[in-house]
Design an enzyme around this catalytic site. Structure first.
Site, short mmCIF file in Angstrom:
data_model
loop_
_atom_site.label_atom_id
_atom_site.label_comp_id
_atom_site.label_asym_id
_atom_site.label_seq_id
_atom_site.Cartn_x
_atom_site.Cartn_y
_atom_site.Cartn_z
CG LEU A 48 -5.17 8.92 25.97
CD1 LEU A 48 -3.99 8.67 26.92
CD2 LEU A 48 -4.73 8.69 24.53
CG HIS A 49 -11.95 8.06 28.00
ND1 HIS A 49 -11.16 8.69 28.92
CD2 HIS A 49 -13.05 8.84 27.88
CE1 HIS A 49 -11.74 9.79 29.33
NE2 HIS A 49 -12.90 9.91 28.71
CB ALA A 50 -14.90 6.45 23.00
#
Ligand code: T46
Length: 137
Positions: A48-50
């Site tokens: 749930l991130h980049a």
């Protein structure tokens, strides 16, 4: 969305299998960090991130899991269930890992040391960043 998977040929014989990974030969970047994820609780979604700069290769060396990738325009889902198959994730790509089998071990080869300032954890901020980069291209 183009999905880049690597196939690392196992060296099999009657004793079993061995997969060798050589940085800058089999892996398209110098490997600066290795970590692995295991014992994942049922129903959990991780990631749930980049990342702004980080490139990675994910290999599910045991069991299986699914990866959802989003580039701000399209999304794709990838099943990782083969210990000889690696999924390349470039920078500026939102990732979610889910559907871990109880025995899953997800090995990650990373191009940079751990750096919290490289993470984008807010999806709205991620969209703003990839859209502004698209405008300048
Ligand atoms: C990614 C996906 C695929 C460290 O101390 N060093 C490390 O190298 C890493 C990766 C994590 N940590 C610490 C930071 C947190 O306290 O381990 C804890 C769990 O990390 P995180 O919540 O970021 O884990 P995931 O599974 O959500 O994401 C990880 C990577 O962080 C990320 O870069 O792309 O796996």
């Amino acid at each position: 969305m183009e999905i880049k998977k690597y196939c690392f040929p196992p060296h099999g014989d009657d004793r079993g299998q061995l997969v060798a990974l050589e940085a800058e030969r089999d892996i398209p970047f110098p490997v600066r960090r290795v970590y692995y994820i295991y014992d994942t609780a049922e129903g959990v979604t991780r990631g749930l991130h980049a990342h702004k700069r980080l490139e990675q290769i994910l290999i599910c060396v045991h069991g299986s899991c699914r990866i959802r990738l989003k580039d701000g325009r399209e999304e794709a889902e990838v099943l990782l269930d083969k210990p000889w198959e690696g999924l390349y994730i470039a920078n500026n790509m939102w990732r979610e890992m889910y559907d871990f089998s109880p025995d899953a071990v997800l090995l990650v080869l990373a191009s940079q040391h751990y750096d919290e300032s490289d993470y984008i954890r807010d999806y709205a901020e991620f969209l703003k960043m990839v859209q502004s980069e698209g405008e300048t291209e």
